[in-house]
Motif scaffolding. Structure first.
Motif, PDB file in Angstrom:
ATOM      1  N   LYS A  27      -9.261   8.418   2.660  1.00  0.00           N
ATOM      2  CA  LYS A  27      -9.347   7.219   2.998  1.00  0.00           C
ATOM      3  C   LYS A  27     -10.821   6.613   2.515  1.00  0.00           C
ATOM      4  O   LYS A  27     -11.847   7.299   2.182  1.00  0.00           O
ATOM      5  CB  LYS A  27      -9.544   7.055   4.423  1.00  0.00           C
ATOM      6  N   LEU A  61      -7.876  -5.632   5.416  1.00  0.00           N
ATOM      7  CA  LEU A  61      -7.014  -4.509   4.721  1.00  0.00           C
ATOM      8  C   LEU A  61      -6.593  -3.250   5.713  1.00  0.00           C
ATOM      9  O   LEU A  61      -5.902  -2.471   5.492  1.00  0.00           O
ATOM     10  CB  LEU A  61      -7.956  -3.886   3.510  1.00  0.00           C
ATOM     11  N   ASP A  62      -7.438  -3.248   6.826  1.00  0.00           N
ATOM     12  CA  ASP A  62      -7.445  -2.071   7.776  1.00  0.00           C
ATOM     13  C   ASP A  62      -6.340  -2.306   8.780  1.00  0.00           C
ATOM     14  O   ASP A  62      -6.501  -2.846   9.796  1.00  0.00           O
ATOM     15  CB  ASP A  62      -8.857  -2.048   8.519  1.00  0.00           C
ATOM     16  N   CYS A  69      -9.890   2.290   4.642  1.00  0.00           N
ATOM     17  CA  CYS A  69      -8.823   1.994   3.860  1.00  0.00           C
ATOM     18  C   CYS A  69      -8.150   3.167   3.582  1.00  0.00           C
ATOM     19  O   CYS A  69      -8.589   3.928   2.724  1.00  0.00           O
ATOM     20  CB  CYS A  69      -9.388   0.957   2.981  1.00  0.00           C
ATOM     21  N   GLU A  73      -2.888   1.234   2.620  1.00  0.00           N
ATOM     22  CA  GLU A  73      -3.449  -0.160   2.872  1.00  0.00           C
ATOM     23  C   GLU A  73      -4.085  -0.608   1.458  1.00  0.00           C
ATOM     24  O   GLU A  73      -4.143  -1.678   1.173  1.00  0.00           O
ATOM     25  CB  GLU A  73      -4.818  -0.017   4.003  1.00  0.00           C
ATOM     26  N   PHE A  74      -4.647   0.370   0.783  1.00  0.00           N
ATOM     27  CA  PHE A  74      -5.301   0.041  -0.595  1.00  0.00           C
ATOM     28  C   PHE A  74      -4.202  -0.460  -1.584  1.00  0.00           C
ATOM     29  O   PHE A  74      -4.120  -1.410  -2.230  1.00  0.00           O
ATOM     30  CB  PHE A  74      -6.028   1.283  -1.317  1.00  0.00           C
TER      31      PHE A  74
END
Length: 95
Positions: A27, A61-62, A69, A73-74
């Motif tokens: 993450k 994004l989270d 992230c 999500e990325f």
């Protein structure tokens, strides 16, 4: 490998280049995400002038609310940026 396979491998490598710096290596912490964006997408981040905008990006994004992230999500972010770039160039190709 094909061009697309190389691109996919590069995206994975870039994610891990930054995610492995602190804490959970799977993450991105907020500081790792900021560093990734600053170094890997400088044309995009040069327009971000304040920390509040960067914080807002991280929050959007989270998806799971863990203040980090993850790769999924990325990839959502990468997909959104890619779509925006495609649309931009599609609308400006005749200029």
């Amino acid at each position: 490998m094909t061009d697309l396979e190389n691109c996919l491998a590069t995206i994975i490598e870039v994610f891990h280049k930054y995610s492995e710096k602190e804490g959970d290596k799977h993450k991105l912490k907020k500081s790792e995400l900021k560093e990734l964006l600053t170094h890997e997408l400088p044309s995009l981040t040069e327009h971000v002038k304040d920390q509040a905008t960067m914080d807002s990006l991280m929050e959007s994004l989270d998806a799971d609310g863990d203040s980090e992230c993850d790769f999924q999500e990325f990839m959502t972010f990468v997909t959104m940026v890619t779509i925006c770039c495609h649309e931009f160039f599609e609308h400006h190709e005749d200029e």
